[in-house]
Design an enzyme around this catalytic site. Structure first.
Site, short mmCIF file in Angstrom:
data_model
loop_
_atom_site.label_atom_id
_atom_site.label_comp_id
_atom_site.label_asym_id
_atom_site.label_seq_id
_atom_site.Cartn_x
_atom_site.Cartn_y
_atom_site.Cartn_z
N GLU A 45 0.85 -1.19 0.00
CA GLU A 45 0.00 0.00 0.00
C GLU A 45 0.89 1.24 0.00
OE1 GLU A 45 -3.45 2.31 2.60
OE2 GLU A 45 -2.55 0.47 3.37
N ARG A 275 5.19 -13.03 9.64
CA ARG A 275 5.90 -11.78 9.40
C ARG A 275 7.29 -11.85 10.00
NH1 ARG A 275 2.64 -6.32 10.43
NH2 ARG A 275 4.48 -5.60 9.36
N LYS A 285 4.37 1.14 9.49
CA LYS A 285 4.42 2.42 8.77
C LYS A 285 3.91 3.56 9.63
CE LYS A 285 3.99 0.64 4.06
NZ LYS A 285 3.12 0.56 2.87
#
Length: 798
Positions: A45, A275, A285
Site C-alpha cells: 500500500e 511476518r 508504517k
C-alpha cells in the site's frame, strides 16, 4: 502430470527460495494440474516508504515465481485515499527496482475501481450484499461478542432494488462520510468475526492521488484485494499471518464471484506466512511516520531508518538486501529476526567489494620529528587472504573483478604531520592496551614503527599533539594503528550511525501493565506503549576527520573498508566537491571497541533530535534480560570458558545451546556456533554435525589450516553436507609452511617483479603487502602468513 508441468518444478538445488510449506503447495498444485503456470503478486500500500519487511515479502513473491518459471505482478494496493500519496507510490516503485525486481508488470488497484463497483453490484443482485445505514458504533454492537452471535441490522433485508439504488446514490455523493456502507451478507453467528457481515465499501469524501475526486466511495481491502488477484489471474496469493482470518472472506468472494464451473479458470487462493520483524527497530508504517513527523529522524531516507530508501542512502547494496531476505526463511509463525542476520549479510557483501583504505574520524595530531620531506607509500587495497587466484597475471578480487597488480595498490603520502585516532593514544592505558602510550611504540600501518617522545596538552589538560620518532624495522611494537597525512589527507565529515533503539523490541518493551488490574497480562491494557521512549540518542554521531587522498580518484559509489572504523561510502545527497560526507554503512566486528564503549564515555559529538537540548549520553544498548533459568545457563557457560557475549546469546537461544551443550571443548566451538552456524541452526537447515565442527576447529588449533581455509570449508560443508575436514583433505587445503617450498615461491614472485623489488629497496616498504599477496596467490592462499613474512623480509633485504 504432463512433462510440461513436471518441468515447472525446480530441482532442490535450483531454487532461490528455500523449500517451505508454500512451495510444497505449489508443487502439489502443479502435479495435480490445478494450475499450469505460477503467477504471484507483490501488493504494497502506498501509505509510506517500503521497509526491510517488504524486502522479505517481495523476495518471496518474486523469487517463488521465478523458481517456477512464472511471473510476479507488482500491484500498488491503493484503495484508501487517506494517507496514500504519489510520493509514496513513486518511492516504492523506485525501491523495488533498486532491489532488483522487474516492475514492468505494474498494476494499481485503483485501475479496477469500475470493475470492483460492478462486482459489488453483482453481489447485491445475488442477495449477498446490502446497504447498511446504522452508525459505526451500532454496527460494532450488532456484531455480537465472542459468546453471543450478531444481531441482524434493521436494514439487512432491504430489497435488491433498494440496495442497488442506495449504492448508486452513495457513489453519486449524496451522503456524507459514515452515513451508509455496503456490507456482505454472510453469517452473523460465525465464530470468525471477519464473516459477520463485513463492510465492503465505505463513503469517504477524500481526493485520491490517482483518481482525484472521481470517487467518494472506496472498496475495503478485504473486497478489493482478492478480486484484484482474480482479475490479474494470480494463482498463489501470499500474505502475512495477520490476514489469516481474512482468508474466509477471500474464499467467500471467490466462491460467489469467480466460481470455476462458470469461469473455467481456477480462482486464486491465499496463503499466510509469518511476518519478519527486526530487532532494535520498528517496521510499522504508522510508527515510521511518527519518527519522521516528530523529527526523531531527518526523513524516510534517514540512514537510521529500516526503509529501503534509507538503507540505499546509507550505502547498503541491493545484493546484501536480497541475501538477507534469502536467509531468514519462510514459516507459519511470526518471528523477530536477530539484527545480526542483516548486519552479517551487509558485512559479507561489503567484504567482497570494499577496498581497504585509511581514515581518521576523531583526529589527534602527530608530528614525526625525524622525517624530512614526504614519502609515497604503495599500499594494497586488499589483504592477501581475500584475494582470489588468477591465471592471466591479473589480480582476482573477492567480488569477481580482475585488475592489474598496479591497480590493486594505491599511493599513500607519508608526511611529518599526521593524524591518528584519538582513542589510539592513552596517557594512562587500561590493561591490554596495545596502541600508543607515552614512551611506547606502535606500528603505523604500512609506514613503520614510531615511538612517542613528547605529549603536548592545552590548559585544560587535553592532549593536543604527540611528537614521535620513526624507528627502524628492527624495533618492536605490539600493536598496529591507522593514520592519515594531515597536510595531504582529505577533510571529511563522518556520520557514524548506530541502532535506532536501545532495546531489541521497542514495541513490547514499552508495555507496562497496571499490577492492580486483574486478569492475564496479555488481556490488560498497557499503561505506556510509547516506543519513542526507547529511541537511542546516540544513534548518530558526527565527527570531522581526514581520509587518504586516493578516494578522490574513485567513483562516487565506491564502498570502502576504513581500517578499524567500519564500512563507509559517500552520502549521495550531502557529499559534494570540497565537502566530503562519509556515511558509516556498518561497523566491523571489534570486541575491543565494544569493551571500550562500556568502560569510557564517548568524546564524539552527538547530534540530538531537532528541537531538543543536548543531554547526557545514556548507557549503550543493553542485551535482553535473562530469565532465572537462562541466567543459570549463562553462568555455567562462562564457567566453561565462553566469552560473555557468546554465553549470553547461547543462554537465550535454545537451538544454538542444544547443538553446543555437552561438547568437550565448548569454548573453542562457541564462536563458530554464534558467528557461522547460528542462522542455519535457527532455521533447522544446518548440515554440519557438532563432531564435524570439532574436527575442523582442531585442525585450525594445530596450525594445519588457516582461519580462511576453515571458513571456506565450513561454508561449502553447509551447502553440500560433506564434512569440512573431508573437504579440506579432498582439496589438499593444508597450510603450507615448508620453508624450502615457500622460499622458492617467494623468489619466483621477486623474479617476476624486478621493478617492484627495486622500489622496495629504494624505500617503498609498503610494497611488502603487494609481495605477500602475490605469494599467497601463487600458493592458492595456503602459505603460512608468518613464515611468508619472515622469509620475504630476509630475501628482500638480502
Amino acid at each position: 502430470m504432463t512433462d510440461l508441468r513436471a518441468a515447472l518444478i525446480p530441482a532442490p538445488d535450483a531454487r532461490r527460495v528455500n523449500p517451505n510449506f508454500i512451495t510444497d503447495v505449489i508443487d502439489a498444485d502443479l502435479q495435480s494440474g490445478r494450475v499450469d503456470r505460477v503467477v504471484t503478486r507483490f501488493p504494497p500500500e502506498p501509505n509510506g516508504y517500503a521497509h526491510l519487511g517488504h524486502a522479505f515479502a517481495s523476495f518471496l513473491d518474486y523469487m517463488t515465481a521465478q523458481d517456477y518459471g512464472g511471473v510476479c505482478n507488482f500491484r500498488l494496493d491503493d484503495t484508501n485515499p487517506t494517507g496514500e500519496t504519489q510520493e509514496y507510490a513513486d518511492s516504492i516503485i523506485r525501491d523495488m527496482q533498486w532491489v532488483g525486481w522487474d516492475t514492468s508488470r505494474l498494476f494499481y488497484a485503483s485501475d479496477y475501481y469500475e470493475q470492483l463497483y460492478s462486482y459489488a453490484q453483482e453481489l447485491i443482485r445475488k442477495g449477498l450484499a446490502y446497504v447498511e445505514s446504522v452508525s459505526g458504533d451500532e454496527m460494532a454492537r450488532l456484531r455480537g461478542t465472542v459468546d453471543q452471535p450478531g444481531t441482524p441490522s434493521p436494514y439487512r433485508e432491504r430489497s435488491v432494488e433498494e440496495n442497488l439504488e442506495m449504492f448508486a446514490r452513495m457513489r453519486a455523493g449524496e451522503f456524507g462520510n459514515g452515513e451508509h456502507a455496503l456490507r456482505a451478507k454472510i453469517d452473523l453467528a460465525s465464530p470468525n468475526f471477519k464473516l459477520r457481515d463485513p463492510v465492503l465499501y465505505r463513503i469517504l469524501h477524500e481526493t485520491h492521488y490517482r483518481t482525484g475526486s472521481a470517487w467518494c466511495i472506496y472498496p475495503m481491502y478485504d473486497f478489493a484485494h482478492p478480486i484484484s488477484d482474480a482479475i490479474e489471474g494470480i494463482t498463489h496469493s501470499m500474505c502475512s499471518l495477520e490476514f489469516i482470518d481474512n482468508r474466509a472472506i477471500y474464499d467467500w468472494l471467490m466462491e460467489h464471484l469467480f466460481p470455476e464451473a462458470q469461469t473455467g479458470r481456477t480462482p486464486p487462493r491465499q496463503y499466510e506466512f509469518g511476518r519478519r520483524s527486526l530487532e532494535y527497530t520498528v517496521v510499522s508504517k504508522r510508527k515510521l511516520r511518527r519518527l519522521v513527523q516528530e523529527g526523531v529522524v531527518r526523513g524516510w531516507d534517514d540512514p537510521r531508518m529500516p526503509t529501503i530508501s534509507a538503507q540505499r542512502r546509507r550505502g547498503v547494496t541491493p545484493d546484501a538486501v536480497r541475501a538477507f531476505a534469502a536467509q531468514i526463511g519462510v514459516s507459519r509463525t511470526n518471528r523477530t529476526v536477530d539484527l545480526a542476520v542483516f548486519e552479517n549479510a551487509v558485512r559479507d557483501d561489503l567484504n567482497a567489494r570494499a577496498p581497504r583504505v585509511m581514515a581518521v574520524a576523531q583526529p589527534l595530531r602527530v608530528t614525526i620529528t625525524n622525517l624530512d620531506g614526504a614519502r609515497t607509500l604503495s599500499l594494497p587495497y586488499w589483504p592477501h587472504d581475500v584475494i582470489r587466484d588468477s591465471a592471466d597475471g591479473l589480480v582476482g578480487l573477492p567480488g569477481g573483478a580482475r585488475v592489474t597488480p598496479e591497480q590493486a595498490v594505491r599511493d599513500v603520502p607519508l608526511t611529518a604531520d599526521l593524524v591518528i585516532e584519538r582513542d589510539d593514544f592513552a596517557v594512562d592505558p587500561p590493561k591490554g592496551f596495545k596502541r600508543l602510550t607515552p614512551g611506547g611504540t606502535v606500528r603505523l600501518r604500512g609506514a613503520g614503527i614510531i615511538r612517542c617522545d613528547d605529549v603536548l596538552t592545552d590548559e585544560g589538560g587535553t592532549v593536543t599533539e604527540l611528537r614521535v620518532t620513526l624507528l627502524g624495522e628492527d624495533a618492536k611494537a605490539s600493536g598496529v594503528i591507522h593514520w592519515v597525512s594531515a597536510s595531504q589527507g582529505v577533510p571529511a565529515e563522518f556520520r557514524l550511525f548506530d541502532r535506532l533503539f536501545t532495546v531489541p523490541n521497542p514495541d513490547t518493551e514499552a508495555q507496562h501493565f497496571d499490577p492492580e488490574e486483574p486478569g492475564h497480562e496479555d488481556e490488560r491494557e498497557p499503561l505506556n506503549t510509547d516506543f519513542l521512549r526507547f529511541v537511542n540518542p546516540q544513534s548518530l554521531a558526527v565527527t570531522q576527520g581526514f581520509v587518504e587522498p586516493s578516494v578522490l580518484r574513485d567513483p562516487s559509489d565506491t564502498r570502502y573498508q576504513f581500517e578499524r572504523l567500519g564500512y563507509f561510502w559517500r552520502d549521495p545527497q550531502d557529499s559534494r566537491e570540497g565537502a566530503l560526507v562519509l556515511n558509516r554503512i556498518i561497523t566491523l566486528k571489534d570486541a575491543w571497541a565494544k569493551e571500550q564503549t562500556k568502560a569510557a564515555p564517548t568524546r564524539e559529538k552527538r547530534e540530538q533530535p531537532r528541537g531538543e537540548k543536548a543531554e547526557a549520553a545514556p548507557a549503550a544498548p543493553t542485551r535482553p534480560a535473562l530469565t532465572d533459568e537462562q541466567t543459570a545457563t549463562f553462568t555455567r557457560l562462562q564457567g566453561a570458558g565462553l566469552s560473555e557475549n557468546d554465553a549470553h546469546l547461547l543462554a537465550r537461544e535454545a537451538p544454538l545451546l542444544a547443538y553446543l551443550d555437552g561438547a568437550p571443548d565448548m569454548a573453542a566451538l562457541a564462536p563458530w556456533v554464534v558467528n557461522d552456524l547460528a542462522v542455519a541452526l535457527r532455521d533447522g537447515t544446518n548440515k554440519v554435525p557438532r563432531e564435524a565442527l570439532a574436527d575442523l576447529v582442531a585442525l585450525l588449533a594445530e596450525g594445519s589450516i588457516s582461519a580462511r581455509i576453515a571458513k571456506d570449508a565450513l561454508a561449502e560443508a553447509q551447502a553440500s553436507g560433506e564434512a569440512p575436514a573431508a573437504i579440506i583433505e579432498r582439496k589438499g587445503l593444508r597450510v603450507l609452511n615448508d620453508e624450502g617450498a615457500l622460499r622458492t615461491a617467494i623468489q619466483a614472485v621477486l623474479d617476476a617483479n624486478p621493478g617492484k623489488v627495486e622500489e622496495y629497496r629504494g624505500g617503498k616498504k609498503g610494497l611488502t603487502g603487494f609481495f605477500t599477496g602475490q605469494v599467497m596467490r601463487a600458493t592458492n592462499g595456503q602459505a603460512d602468513p608468518k613464515t611468508v613474512a619472515r622469509l620475504l623480509a630476509a630475501l628482500l633485504d638480502s
